[in-house]
Design a protein around this motif. Structure first.
Motif, short mmCIF file in Angstrom:
data_model
loop_
_atom_site.label_atom_id
_atom_site.label_comp_id
_atom_site.label_asym_id
_atom_site.label_seq_id
_atom_site.Cartn_x
_atom_site.Cartn_y
_atom_site.Cartn_z
N PHE A 52 42.02 12.41 72.35
CA PHE A 52 41.65 11.14 72.98
C PHE A 52 42.59 10.79 74.14
O PHE A 52 42.17 10.13 75.10
CB PHE A 52 41.57 10.03 71.95
CG PHE A 52 40.34 10.11 71.10
CD1 PHE A 52 39.09 9.81 71.64
CD2 PHE A 52 40.41 10.50 69.77
CE1 PHE A 52 37.94 9.90 70.88
CE2 PHE A 52 39.26 10.59 68.99
CZ PHE A 52 38.02 10.29 69.55
N ASP A 53 43.83 11.23 74.07
CA ASP A 53 44.72 11.04 75.21
C ASP A 53 44.18 11.78 76.43
O ASP A 53 44.27 11.30 77.56
CB ASP A 53 46.13 11.54 74.89
CG ASP A 53 46.92 10.56 74.01
OD1 ASP A 53 46.51 9.38 73.92
OD2 ASP A 53 47.92 10.99 73.41
N GLN A 54 43.62 12.96 76.20
CA GLN A 54 43.04 13.75 77.29
C GLN A 54 41.77 13.09 77.83
O GLN A 54 41.55 13.05 79.05
CB GLN A 54 42.70 15.16 76.81
CG GLN A 54 43.89 16.07 76.57
CD GLN A 54 43.45 17.44 76.07
OE1 GLN A 54 42.34 17.62 75.58
NE2 GLN A 54 44.34 18.42 76.19
N LEU A 55 40.95 12.56 76.92
CA LEU A 55 39.66 12.02 77.32
C LEU A 55 39.77 10.63 77.93
O LEU A 55 38.98 10.26 78.81
CB LEU A 55 38.72 11.96 76.10
CG LEU A 55 38.34 13.29 75.46
CD1 LEU A 55 37.46 13.05 74.23
CD2 LEU A 55 37.62 14.18 76.46
N GLY A 56 40.69 9.84 77.46
CA GLY A 56 40.78 8.46 77.91
C GLY A 56 39.68 7.61 77.31
O GLY A 56 39.19 7.89 76.22
N SER A 57 39.25 6.60 78.02
CA SER A 57 38.25 5.66 77.50
C SER A 57 36.89 6.34 77.37
O SER A 57 36.45 7.06 78.26
CB SER A 57 38.13 4.46 78.43
OG SER A 57 37.14 3.56 77.97
N VAL A 58 36.22 6.08 76.24
CA VAL A 58 34.88 6.61 75.98
C VAL A 58 34.00 5.47 75.46
O VAL A 58 34.49 4.43 75.02
CB VAL A 58 34.91 7.77 74.96
CG1 VAL A 58 35.70 8.96 75.51
CG2 VAL A 58 35.47 7.32 73.62
N ASP A 59 32.68 5.69 75.52
CA ASP A 59 31.74 4.66 75.10
C ASP A 59 31.23 4.85 73.68
O ASP A 59 30.81 3.89 73.03
CB ASP A 59 30.54 4.62 76.05
CG ASP A 59 30.96 4.28 77.47
OD1 ASP A 59 31.70 3.30 77.64
OD2 ASP A 59 30.55 5.00 78.40
N ALA A 60 31.23 6.08 73.19
CA ALA A 60 30.73 6.34 71.83
C ALA A 60 31.37 7.61 71.29
O ALA A 60 31.67 8.55 72.04
CB ALA A 60 29.21 6.48 71.83
N ILE A 61 31.57 7.61 69.98
CA ILE A 61 32.15 8.76 69.27
C ILE A 61 31.21 9.13 68.14
O ILE A 61 30.81 8.28 67.34
CB ILE A 61 33.54 8.42 68.70
CG1 ILE A 61 34.51 8.03 69.82
CG2 ILE A 61 34.09 9.60 67.90
CD1 ILE A 61 35.78 7.37 69.29
N VAL A 62 30.86 10.40 68.06
CA VAL A 62 30.07 10.94 66.96
C VAL A 62 30.92 11.98 66.24
O VAL A 62 31.52 12.84 66.88
CB VAL A 62 28.77 11.60 67.46
CG1 VAL A 62 28.07 12.36 66.33
CG2 VAL A 62 27.84 10.56 68.06
N VAL A 63 30.95 11.91 64.90
CA VAL A 63 31.62 12.94 64.13
C VAL A 63 30.58 13.59 63.21
O VAL A 63 30.10 12.97 62.27
CB VAL A 63 32.79 12.40 63.28
CG1 VAL A 63 33.56 13.56 62.67
CG2 VAL A 63 33.71 11.52 64.11
N ALA A 64 30.24 14.83 63.55
CA ALA A 64 29.31 15.61 62.73
C ALA A 64 30.05 16.86 62.25
O ALA A 64 29.59 17.98 62.40
CB ALA A 64 28.07 15.99 63.54
N ALA A 65 31.23 16.63 61.68
CA ALA A 65 32.09 17.72 61.26
C ALA A 65 32.73 17.38 59.93
O ALA A 65 32.80 16.22 59.54
CB ALA A 65 33.17 17.98 62.32
N GLY A 66 33.23 18.42 59.26
CA GLY A 66 33.88 18.23 57.97
C GLY A 66 33.11 18.95 56.88
O GLY A 66 31.89 18.82 56.79
N ASN A 67 33.82 19.71 56.08
CA ASN A 67 33.20 20.52 55.04
C ASN A 67 33.45 19.94 53.66
O ASN A 67 34.51 19.37 53.39
CB ASN A 67 33.74 21.95 55.08
CG ASN A 67 33.44 22.64 56.39
OD1 ASN A 67 32.31 22.65 56.85
ND2 ASN A 67 34.46 23.23 57.00
N VAL A 68 32.46 20.07 52.78
CA VAL A 68 32.63 19.69 51.39
C VAL A 68 32.77 20.96 50.55
O VAL A 68 32.43 22.05 50.99
CB VAL A 68 31.45 18.85 50.87
CG1 VAL A 68 31.35 17.55 51.63
CG2 VAL A 68 30.15 19.63 50.94
N ILE A 69 33.28 20.80 49.34
CA ILE A 69 33.40 21.91 48.40
C ILE A 69 32.25 21.83 47.41
O ILE A 69 32.08 20.81 46.73
CB ILE A 69 34.75 21.85 47.66
CG1 ILE A 69 35.90 22.05 48.66
CG2 ILE A 69 34.80 22.91 46.56
CD1 ILE A 69 37.27 21.87 48.04
#
Length: 202
Positions: A52-69
Motif C-alpha cells: 500500500f505504500d507503493q500504491l498510495g491512495s486507492v478507491d477499493a480493495i478486494v481480497v480474493a485470497a487465502g487458503n483453508v485446510i
C-alpha cells in the motif's frame, strides 16, 4: 475507480479483475503472491504495508485470497488450525486493517468467505471457522468505519472452474460460474451497502 484486487491470479480473483476492468470503467491493479502488477504476502504485516505504500491512495480493495485446510478434525492439530487461520482469516483481516488507511473517502473493502459457514461439509471445520470469522469481522467493522468507508464480504458456493479440485468435497452441489460470483463484487464496490455478506449460489 482505482481498485486493488488481491488474489487476481485465482479463479475468483481473475474473474473479478476481468469484470471490473471491462469497458475501461475502472483501473484495476492485479496483485498476487507470485504474479501480477504487484506482489504481496498477505500473511505478513510488512509485505501488506509495503504494497500500500507503493500504491498510495486507492478507491477499493478486494481480497480474493487465502487458503483453508480441508481435513478431518481427528487428524488436525492446533498448529494446523492456527496456520490455516493465519492464511485465510487473519490475512484478509490484515489487509482490511492496513488497507483502510489508504482508502479514499467513500472507499470500500470486499473480503471473501464461502459456503462452508452456512452449509458445513465433511473435513470443513477449518473452512467454516475461517469464513465465520471473516463474516463476523465484516459485520462488526462496518459499525466502526468513518469517512464513508464501507466493508462487505462475498460468500460463493463452489465454482464450476474449481470443481476438478474441490468437487469431491462438495458432493451434490451445483457449482456457479466465476463470472456470476464476480458480479457480487461489483455490487459491493459500486453499490451503497456496508456490513453485508453477498451469498452466491446458496
Amino acid at each position: 475507480m482505482n481498485i486493488v484486487v488481491i488474489g487476481a491470479g485465482g479463479d475468483v480473483g481473475r474473474s473479478v479483475a476481468d469484470e471490473l476492468a471491462r469497458n475501461g470503467k475502472h483501473e484495476v491493479i492485479r496483485v498476487g503472491r507470485t504474479r501480477g502488477d504487484h506482489l504481496v504476502d498477505i500473511t505478513s504485516d510488512d509485505s501488506v504495508s509495503a504494497l500500500f505504500d507503493q500504491l498510495g491512495s486507492v478507491d477499493a480493495i478486494v481480497v480474493a485470497a487465502g487458503n483453508v485446510i480441508l481435513a478431518p478434525v481427528e487428524k488436525m492439530t492446533p498448529a494446523d488450525f492456527l496456520r490455516g487461520l493465519q492464511d485465510k482469516l487473519l490475512s484478509q483481516v490484515r489487509v482490511a486493517l492496513i488497507g483502510q488507511h489508504y482508502l479514499s473517502d467513500g472507499g470500500s473493502i470486499t473480503l471473501t468467505s464461502g459456503i462452508a459457514v452456512d452449509d458445513p461439509i465433511a473435513q470443513g471445520s477449518h473452512a467454516a471457522a475461517s469464513n465465520a470469522g471473516i463474516e463476523g469481522f465484516v459485520q462488526a467493522a462496518a459499525c466502526d468505519f468513518r469517512r464513508g468507508l464501507r466493508i462487505n464480504a462475498v460468500s460463493p458456493t463452489v465454482l464450476i472452474e474449481s470443481l476438478n479440485r474441490f468437487g469431491p468435497f462438495f458432493p451434490g452441489y451445483e457449482g456457479v460460474p466465476a463470472a456470476s460470483v464476480a458480479m457480487a463484487y461489483r455490487r459491493s464496490i459500486e453499490g451503497v451497502h456496508t456490513g453485508r455478506v453477498y451469498r452466491v449460489g446458496h
